[in-house]
Design an enzyme around this catalytic site. Sequence first.
Site, mmCIF file in Angstrom:
data_model
loop_
_atom_site.group_PDB
_atom_site.id
_atom_site.type_symbol
_atom_site.label_atom_id
_atom_site.label_comp_id
_atom_site.label_asym_id
_atom_site.label_seq_id
_atom_site.Cartn_x
_atom_site.Cartn_y
_atom_site.Cartn_z
ATOM 1 N N ASP A 1 0.805 -1.227 0.000
ATOM 2 C CA ASP A 1 0.000 0.000 0.000
ATOM 3 C C ASP A 1 0.843 1.284 0.000
ATOM 4 O O ASP A 1 0.291 2.385 -0.057
ATOM 5 C CB ASP A 1 -0.959 0.014 1.200
ATOM 6 C CG ASP A 1 -0.251 -0.177 2.528
ATOM 7 O OD1 ASP A 1 0.924 -0.622 2.526
ATOM 8 O OD2 ASP A 1 -0.855 0.115 3.565
ATOM 9 N N GLU B 1 11.912 -3.341 12.625
ATOM 10 C CA GLU B 1 13.049 -2.872 11.824
ATOM 11 C C GLU B 1 14.336 -2.997 12.627
ATOM 12 O O GLU B 1 15.367 -3.461 12.116
ATOM 13 C CB GLU B 1 12.834 -1.409 11.383
ATOM 14 C CG GLU B 1 11.663 -1.204 10.408
ATOM 15 C CD GLU B 1 10.294 -1.115 11.074
ATOM 16 O OE1 GLU B 1 10.206 -1.310 12.309
ATOM 17 O OE2 GLU B 1 9.301 -0.845 10.367
#
Length: 340
Positions: free
Chosen positions: A198, A284
């Site tokens: 997206d 991350e």
Amino acid sequence: MKNKKALCYVALLALMVWCIKGFWSNNTVKVKPLELDQSQQEFQQQVNRDDLLRKEHEISTLKVEMARLKMESSKCGLESKFSPEIPKIYAITPTHYRAVQKAELTRLSHTLMLVPNLHWVVVEDAESKTDLVTKLLAKTGMSYSHLNAATPKSWKPKAKEPRWVKPRGVLQRNTALQWLRDNVSPNEDGVIYFVDDDNSYSLEVFEEMRYLKGVGVWPVGLVGGLMVERPKINAEGKVTGWLTVWSPNRPFAIDMAGFAINLKLFHSKPNGKFSFESEKGYQESELLKHFVGSLNELEVKADNCTKVFVWHTRTEQANLAQEIKLRKENKPRSDIGIEV
Ligand code: UDP
Ligand code: MN
């Protein structure tokens, strides 16, 4: 005398009748063929108009077909996008079914199709590969691998949970990383980049990452409640921290779209992967800790981290109020026989 006058009147009357009749019949004789001509003309005009419309329709059909063929032939040109002399980009995309999935993947594929030497690793969050994604990928003409890995049900949001608090796409990204370890040579020149379905990507971001030696970083727009989140860069052009507001003390306070990893470096650290145990926002950091010893090692990209080439956009959920109503009323759905 009286008779003569009457005779004259009768003769005059007869003459008048004859004249009127003559005039009338003349008129009808003249008018009749004229009327026929007009209707014939109108008929002919209608035939011409229909013919023109048909031809216009044929022309526009041919134009569409020509455009489609042009598109197909440009896909053949994608092979020329295979340039072994430049490092390959492995773009990893987790994707899951929702009403907007095809729209998202179409939009994303039309960006990725423009990137030279890119291999798209698409991992469906599904028990098996769906027809929708299979056909979409085949149509792109790109170099790709299609995988699937279903997130366990217990990990998915409960019915009334508005947004899923658990990290999304973790299992799928790890599946892709394992696929890379198993299928891509450790000697190959390349980089790994996580491309959510997206987000919005400028072609520039791919060229920023292509020649990374280790891990490269750059700004990400529209994320963490800010216009932009980005690495803090010192006068020497090194990363010293993170310009974020939300959870700035994370070791790597950066979005998934804001870094890429050299393929050889990736292969040299066999334990490098995501974890289900990480706190929100720490995925991350969890991954990067395997590949980066200190912030100093990070390669600063996008003009010293002053340019935004990727945006963490999010698509609004489709409004399907009428579709739900149709189902409640046991009426046929709007997409019978048509893939949306
Ligand atoms: N995703 C997935 N399974 C899910 C939810 C998300 O595979 O159940 C994928 C999604 O298609 C996207 C990525 O994981 O490519 C990140 O999800 P999302 O965009 O919802 O997360 P965000 O980072 O915007 O919060
Ligand atoms: Mn997203």
